[in-house]
Motif scaffolding. Sequence first.
Motif, mmCIF file in Angstrom:
data_model
loop_
_atom_site.group_PDB
_atom_site.id
_atom_site.type_symbol
_atom_site.label_atom_id
_atom_site.label_comp_id
_atom_site.label_asym_id
_atom_site.label_seq_id
_atom_site.Cartn_x
_atom_site.Cartn_y
_atom_site.Cartn_z
ATOM 1 N N THR A 43 0.884 -1.160 0.000
ATOM 2 C CA THR A 43 0.000 0.000 0.000
ATOM 3 C C THR A 43 0.923 1.212 0.000
ATOM 4 O OG1 THR A 43 -0.135 0.311 2.395
ATOM 5 C CG2 THR A 43 -1.693 -1.267 1.419
ATOM 6 N N ASP A 44 0.370 2.403 0.166
ATOM 7 C CA ASP A 44 1.220 3.593 0.214
ATOM 8 C C ASP A 44 2.238 3.515 1.351
ATOM 9 O OD1 ASP A 44 -0.087 4.663 -1.966
ATOM 10 O OD2 ASP A 44 -1.372 5.975 -0.779
ATOM 11 N N ASP A 45 1.830 2.997 2.510
ATOM 12 C CA ASP A 45 2.688 2.997 3.697
ATOM 13 C C ASP A 45 3.144 1.629 4.172
ATOM 14 O OD1 ASP A 45 2.658 5.765 4.007
ATOM 15 O OD2 ASP A 45 0.793 5.709 5.136
ATOM 16 N N TRP A 46 2.555 0.553 3.658
ATOM 17 C CA TRP A 46 2.815 -0.792 4.174
ATOM 18 C C TRP A 46 3.416 -1.709 3.117
ATOM 19 C CZ3 TRP A 46 1.814 -2.765 9.097
ATOM 20 C CH2 TRP A 46 1.134 -1.908 9.965
ATOM 21 N N LEU A 47 4.299 -2.609 3.574
ATOM 22 C CA LEU A 47 4.773 -3.721 2.760
ATOM 23 C C LEU A 47 4.419 -4.994 3.530
ATOM 24 C CD1 LEU A 47 6.273 -4.568 0.170
ATOM 25 C CD2 LEU A 47 8.345 -4.730 1.577
ATOM 26 N N LEU A 48 3.687 -5.886 2.879
ATOM 27 C CA LEU A 48 3.202 -7.093 3.531
ATOM 28 C C LEU A 48 3.827 -8.332 2.891
ATOM 29 C CD1 LEU A 48 -0.549 -6.038 3.542
ATOM 30 C CD2 LEU A 48 1.095 -5.758 5.389
ATOM 31 N N GLU A 49 4.263 -9.237 3.713
ATOM 32 C CA GLU A 49 4.796 -10.525 3.280
ATOM 33 C C GLU A 49 3.776 -11.579 3.675
ATOM 34 O OE1 GLU A 49 7.375 -13.317 1.657
ATOM 35 O OE2 GLU A 49 7.555 -11.136 1.555
ATOM 36 N N CYS A 50 3.277 -12.340 2.710
ATOM 37 C CA CYS A 50 2.230 -13.328 2.958
ATOM 38 C C CYS A 50 2.805 -14.739 3.032
ATOM 39 C CB CYS A 50 1.193 -13.271 1.848
ATOM 40 S SG CYS A 50 0.312 -11.693 1.750
#
Length: 115
Positions: A43-50
């Motif tokens: 997202t604009d502010d988040w990096l997510l590792e699934c």
Amino acid sequence: MRPKNFSTRYYSSKQEKKVAKAVQGKQVANSGATAFSKGDVRTDDWLLECKTHTEERQQFTIKKEWIEKNREEAFQMGKHHSAVVIDFGDGEQHYLISERDFLELLEHLREVNKE
């Protein structure tokens, strides 16, 4: 119960799409395997590792290196927050965030609830 005839990549992509929709983000092409775009969802502010299991399980081993790598990649991409998202194979997502992010979220919720 998930069918066994699908690949791990199938379940990973399914999880990434579900998370991207939930957070109004974008699924990263090729699961972040490119030089400039990391992580699985951003997202604009988040990096997510699934991370997901292909079959429903009661346990999930979380590796510290997942958290550290995602945090470092988020910083490199100019993201302020990072999270590891796990799915025990039942389709429910659980977000693992830092204490700093949790406290910021808690403070925000307290402010919202004052209004």
